[in-house]
Write a protein that holds these residues in place. Structure first.
Motif, PDB file in Angstrom:
ATOM      1  N   THR A  68      -3.730  -3.042  -7.137  1.00 17.83           N
ATOM      2  CA  THR A  68      -4.886  -3.139  -6.255  1.00 17.83           C
ATOM      3  C   THR A  68      -5.575  -4.486  -6.395  1.00 17.83           C
ATOM      4  O   THR A  68      -6.136  -5.003  -5.425  1.00 17.83           O
ATOM      5  CB  THR A  68      -5.879  -1.993  -6.506  1.00 17.83           C
ATOM      6  N   ALA A  69      -5.533  -5.079  -7.580  1.00 11.74           N
ATOM      7  CA  ALA A  69      -6.087  -6.419  -7.748  1.00 11.74           C
ATOM      8  C   ALA A  69      -5.285  -7.436  -6.948  1.00 11.74           C
ATOM      9  O   ALA A  69      -5.846  -8.378  -6.371  1.00 11.74           O
ATOM     10  CB  ALA A  69      -6.114  -6.802  -9.224  1.00 11.74           C
ATOM     11  N   ASP A  70      -3.978  -7.259  -6.892  1.00 11.73           N
ATOM     12  CA  ASP A  70      -3.133  -8.117  -6.067  1.00 11.73           C
ATOM     13  C   ASP A  70      -3.503  -7.993  -4.589  1.00 11.73           C
ATOM     14  O   ASP A  70      -3.577  -8.986  -3.857  1.00 11.73           O
ATOM     15  CB  ASP A  70      -1.660  -7.754  -6.247  1.00 11.73           C
ATOM     16  N   LEU A  71      -3.719  -6.748  -4.146  1.00 13.19           N
ATOM     17  CA  LEU A  71      -4.102  -6.529  -2.760  1.00 13.19           C
ATOM     18  C   LEU A  71      -5.434  -7.209  -2.445  1.00 13.19           C
ATOM     19  O   LEU A  71      -5.626  -7.731  -1.345  1.00 13.19           O
ATOM     20  CB  LEU A  71      -4.186  -5.031  -2.468  1.00 13.19           C
ATOM     21  N   ALA A  72      -6.348  -7.191  -3.402  1.00 11.81           N
ATOM     22  CA  ALA A  72      -7.624  -7.883  -3.222  1.00 11.81           C
ATOM     23  C   ALA A  72      -7.398  -9.378  -3.045  1.00 11.81           C
ATOM     24  O   ALA A  72      -8.004 -10.019  -2.172  1.00 11.81           O
ATOM     25  CB  ALA A  72      -8.534  -7.620  -4.419  1.00 11.81           C
ATOM     26  N   SER A  73      -6.527  -9.958  -3.872  1.00 10.29           N
ATOM     27  CA  SER A  73      -6.223 -11.384  -3.759  1.00 10.29           C
ATOM     28  C   SER A  73      -5.622 -11.714  -2.401  1.00 10.29           C
ATOM     29  O   SER A  73      -5.990 -12.703  -1.767  1.00 10.29           O
ATOM     30  CB  SER A  73      -5.262 -11.804  -4.876  1.00 10.29           C
TER      31      SER A  73
ATOM     32  N   THR B  76       0.841  -1.183   0.000  1.00 13.81           N
ATOM     33  CA  THR B  76       0.000   0.000   0.000  1.00 13.81           C
ATOM     34  C   THR B  76       0.883   1.242   0.000  1.00 13.81           C
ATOM     35  O   THR B  76       1.916   1.272   0.647  1.00 13.81           O
ATOM     36  CB  THR B  76      -0.894   0.007   1.242  1.00 13.81           C
ATOM     37  N   GLN B  77       0.458   2.245  -0.713  1.00  9.42           N
ATOM     38  CA  GLN B  77       1.257   3.467  -0.784  1.00  9.42           C
ATOM     39  C   GLN B  77       0.350   4.679  -0.884  1.00  9.42           C
ATOM     40  O   GLN B  77      -0.747   4.604  -1.440  1.00  9.42           O
ATOM     41  CB  GLN B  77       2.192   3.422  -1.998  1.00  9.42           C
ATOM     42  N   PRO B  78       0.762   5.816  -0.306  1.00 15.41           N
ATOM     43  CA  PRO B  78      -0.059   7.020  -0.387  1.00 15.41           C
ATOM     44  C   PRO B  78      -0.127   7.535  -1.818  1.00 15.41           C
ATOM     45  O   PRO B  78       0.767   7.292  -2.623  1.00 15.41           O
ATOM     46  CB  PRO B  78       0.678   8.013   0.521  1.00 15.41           C
ATOM     47  N   ALA B  79      -1.195   8.253  -2.124  1.00 15.98           N
ATOM     48  CA  ALA B  79      -1.403   8.725  -3.488  1.00 15.98           C
ATOM     49  C   ALA B  79      -0.474   9.874  -3.838  1.00 15.98           C
ATOM     50  O   ALA B  79      -0.154  10.721  -3.013  1.00 15.98           O
ATOM     51  CB  ALA B  79      -2.853   9.178  -3.656  1.00 15.98           C
ATOM     52  N   SER B  80      -0.049   9.894  -5.093  1.00 18.75           N
ATOM     53  CA  SER B  80       0.700  11.022  -5.634  1.00 18.75           C
ATOM     54  C   SER B  80       0.450  11.080  -7.130  1.00 18.75           C
ATOM     55  O   SER B  80       0.224  10.053  -7.774  1.00 18.75           O
ATOM     56  CB  SER B  80       2.202  10.879  -5.362  1.00 18.75           C
ATOM     57  N   ASP B  81       0.445  12.280  -7.679  1.00 23.62           N
ATOM     58  CA  ASP B  81       0.262  12.453  -9.115  1.00 23.62           C
ATOM     59  C   ASP B  81       1.634  12.381  -9.785  1.00 23.62           C
ATOM     60  O   ASP B  81       2.523  13.180  -9.488  1.00 23.62           O
ATOM     61  CB  ASP B  81      -0.402  13.795  -9.418  1.00 23.62           C
ATOM     62  N   VAL B  82       1.799  11.415 -10.660  1.00 21.14           N
ATOM     63  CA  VAL B  82       3.080  11.202 -11.333  1.00 21.14           C
ATOM     64  C   VAL B  82       2.840  11.179 -12.840  1.00 21.14           C
ATOM     65  O   VAL B  82       1.706  11.285 -13.308  1.00 21.14           O
ATOM     66  CB  VAL B  82       3.744   9.888 -10.868  1.00 21.14           C
ATOM     67  N   SER B  83       3.914  11.015 -13.602  1.00 16.71           N
ATOM     68  CA  SER B  83       3.811  11.044 -15.057  1.00 16.71           C
ATOM     69  C   SER B  83       4.368   9.766 -15.662  1.00 16.71           C
ATOM     70  O   SER B  83       5.386   9.235 -15.188  1.00 16.71           O
ATOM     71  CB  SER B  83       4.553  12.256 -15.607  1.00 16.71           C
ATOM     72  N   ASP B  84       3.691   9.271 -16.687  1.00 18.44           N
ATOM     73  CA  ASP B  84       4.204   8.155 -17.479  1.00 18.44           C
ATOM     74  C   ASP B  84       5.222   8.740 -18.459  1.00 18.44           C
ATOM     75  O   ASP B  84       4.871   9.494 -19.362  1.00 18.44           O
ATOM     76  CB  ASP B  84       3.048   7.494 -18.236  1.00 18.44           C
ATOM     77  N   SER B  85       6.482   8.418 -18.260  1.00 13.45           N
ATOM     78  CA  SER B  85       7.547   9.033 -19.062  1.00 13.45           C
ATOM     79  C   SER B  85       7.423   8.711 -20.547  1.00 13.45           C
ATOM     80  O   SER B  85       7.855   9.491 -21.397  1.00 13.45           O
ATOM     81  CB  SER B  85       8.917   8.586 -18.551  1.00 13.45           C
TER      82      SER B  85
ATOM     83  N   TYR C 182     -10.818   3.508  -2.280  1.00 17.70           N
ATOM     84  CA  TYR C 182     -11.357   2.651  -3.332  1.00 17.70           C
ATOM     85  C   TYR C 182     -10.207   1.944  -4.026  1.00 17.70           C
ATOM     86  O   TYR C 182      -9.210   2.566  -4.407  1.00 17.70           O
ATOM     87  CB  TYR C 182     -12.127   3.499  -4.343  1.00 17.70           C
ATOM     88  N   ARG C 183     -10.343   0.624  -4.203  1.00 21.29           N
ATOM     89  CA  ARG C 183      -9.341  -0.154  -4.927  1.00 21.29           C
ATOM     90  C   ARG C 183     -10.018  -0.980  -6.014  1.00 21.29           C
ATOM     91  O   ARG C 183     -11.080  -1.568  -5.792  1.00 21.29           O
ATOM     92  CB  ARG C 183      -8.566  -1.079  -3.976  1.00 21.29           C
ATOM     93  N   ASP C 184      -9.377  -1.046  -7.161  1.00 15.37           N
ATOM     94  CA  ASP C 184      -9.955  -1.743  -8.312  1.00 15.37           C
ATOM     95  C   ASP C 184      -9.711  -3.245  -8.259  1.00 15.37           C
ATOM     96  O   ASP C 184      -8.601  -3.702  -7.985  1.00 15.37           O
ATOM     97  CB  ASP C 184      -9.341  -1.203  -9.611  1.00 15.37           C
ATOM     98  N   LEU C 185     -10.777  -3.983  -8.548  1.00 16.86           N
ATOM     99  CA  LEU C 185     -10.690  -5.418  -8.800  1.00 16.86           C
ATOM    100  C   LEU C 185     -11.532  -5.688 -10.045  1.00 16.86           C
ATOM    101  O   LEU C 185     -12.730  -5.946  -9.958  1.00 16.86           O
ATOM    102  CB  LEU C 185     -11.206  -6.233  -7.618  1.00 16.86           C
ATOM    103  N   PRO C 186     -10.928  -5.583 -11.236  1.00 17.56           N
ATOM    104  CA  PRO C 186     -11.711  -5.695 -12.478  1.00 17.56           C
ATOM    105  C   PRO C 186     -12.472  -7.009 -12.583  1.00 17.56           C
ATOM    106  O   PRO C 186     -11.940  -8.081 -12.315  1.00 17.56           O
ATOM    107  CB  PRO C 186     -10.641  -5.585 -13.575  1.00 17.56           C
ATOM    108  N   THR C 187     -13.744  -6.907 -12.956  1.00 12.98           N
ATOM    109  CA  THR C 187     -14.602  -8.062 -13.178  1.00 12.98           C
ATOM    110  C   THR C 187     -15.164  -7.989 -14.596  1.00 12.98           C
ATOM    111  O   THR C 187     -15.167  -6.925 -15.207  1.00 12.98           O
ATOM    112  CB  THR C 187     -15.757  -8.085 -12.170  1.00 12.98           C
ATOM    113  N   PRO C 188     -15.667  -9.105 -15.128  1.00 14.52           N
ATOM    114  CA  PRO C 188     -16.183  -9.100 -16.502  1.00 14.52           C
ATOM    115  C   PRO C 188     -17.306  -8.089 -16.698  1.00 14.52           C
ATOM    116  O   PRO C 188     -18.152  -7.941 -15.807  1.00 14.52           O
ATOM    117  CB  PRO C 188     -16.688 -10.530 -16.675  1.00 14.52           C
ATOM    118  N   PRO C 189     -17.334  -7.427 -17.852  1.00 16.71           N
ATOM    119  CA  PRO C 189     -16.290  -7.397 -18.886  1.00 16.71           C
ATOM    120  C   PRO C 189     -15.065  -6.612 -18.401  1.00 16.71           C
ATOM    121  O   PRO C 189     -15.132  -5.392 -18.220  1.00 16.71           O
ATOM    122  CB  PRO C 189     -16.961  -6.717 -20.073  1.00 16.71           C
ATOM    123  N   ALA C 190     -13.991  -7.349 -18.132  1.00 19.69           N
ATOM    124  CA  ALA C 190     -12.813  -6.787 -17.464  1.00 19.69           C
ATOM    125  C   ALA C 190     -12.178  -5.654 -18.246  1.00 19.69           C
ATOM    126  O   ALA C 190     -11.582  -4.742 -17.659  1.00 19.69           O
ATOM    127  CB  ALA C 190     -11.792  -7.899 -17.209  1.00 19.69           C
ATOM    128  N   GLN C 191     -12.293  -5.683 -19.602  1.00 21.59           N
ATOM    129  CA  GLN C 191     -11.690  -4.606 -20.378  1.00 21.59           C
ATOM    130  C   GLN C 191     -12.389  -3.272 -20.103  1.00 21.59           C
ATOM    131  O   GLN C 191     -11.745  -2.222 -20.081  1.00 21.59           O
ATOM    132  CB  GLN C 191     -11.704  -4.927 -21.884  1.00 21.59           C
TER     133      GLN C 191
END
Length: 235
Positions: A175-180, A24-33, A91-100
């Motif tokens: 977050t899906a890993d954390l759910a597992s 778990t980590q605190p939120a921060s706004d970062v950039s995809d290089s 809030y943490r994501d755990l994608p469910t069908p339709p997962a896309q």
């Protein structure tokens, strides 16, 4: 087709147990290089970060029950507890069908930034029907996400960069890993101060009672019918 082709493989990876054991980590706004898109890395806290009680919600933006929770129960939690500063929520994501589609909605919230994160989540849940309808059309679901993004200051190029960003997908996998790790197998699943809320208690009244209990607030019991003994004592 863009979102469908992109997220089918990503969502499968996100749901696999043990992909990584991210902390778990605190939120921060970062950039995809690579793409230049900014996104939220970590857990975004809704409400007072120092609140006595914390709710962790595992949910999916493509889940109908999650939409119901966000539209009929969460507003009451916000009004009665979060806005009072006594409870916060992650809030943490755990994608469910339709997962896309779930992954796309999750990505959009992260790319909107910390300040808009929960506003976009609410918009995605509100627009769930329109997204599903768009996904069945020849144009696919991408235009629906572009419309949502536009309402929160994101251009079409931003949305496309967002849903193709590997670092953003890594956050969803985290977050899906954390759910597992927490043993979560369905959505929505709530934890109140680390204690899982049973499915039978996923109602407004039950959750209010659990939150009051966690805060040390006694919830008045319903008035019981008077018995002969209690009636005699009353006299």
């Amino acid at each position: 087709m863009l979102i469908k082709n992109l997220f089918s493989a990503v969502a499968f990876a996100a749901l696999a147990v043990g992909c990584s054991q991210a902390d778990t980590q605190p939120a921060s706004d970062v950039s995809d290089s690579k793409s230049g898109i900014s996104y939220v890395k970590g857990d975004v806290v809704l409400g007072n970060k120092d609140a006595k009680v914390q709710i962790i919600e595992y949910a999916s933006t493509s889940c109908g029950h999650c939409r119901t929770f966000h539209k009929t129960i969460l507003p009451n939690i916000k009004k009665d507890f979060i806005e009072q500063g006594t409870v916060n929520l992650i809030y943490r994501d755990l994608p469910t069908p339709p997962a896309q589609l779930a992954a796309a909605g999750a990505a959009l919230a992260r790319c909107a930034g910390t300040d808009e994160y929960y506003k976009v989540l609410d918009d995605v849940f509100t627009s769930q029907g329109e997204i599903f309808d768009a996904a069945q059309s020849s144009g696919g679901a991408l235009p629906a996400y572009v419309e949502i993004g536009a309402r929160h200051g994101m251009s079409e190029a931003d949305v496309k960069a967002c849903v193709t960003s590997t670092p953003v997908m890594d956050e969803i996998m985290r977050t899906a890993d954390l759910a597992s790790e927490a043993g979560v197998s369905s959505t929505p699943t709530l934890f109140i101060n680390g204690v899982k809320v049973e499915s039978k208690d996923m109602t407004n009244d039950a959750i209010k009672g659990l939150l009051n209990a966690a805060l040390g607030i006694e919830t008045p019991a319903e008035s019981a019918p008077a018995t002969e003994e209690t009636a005699a004592e009353a006299h």
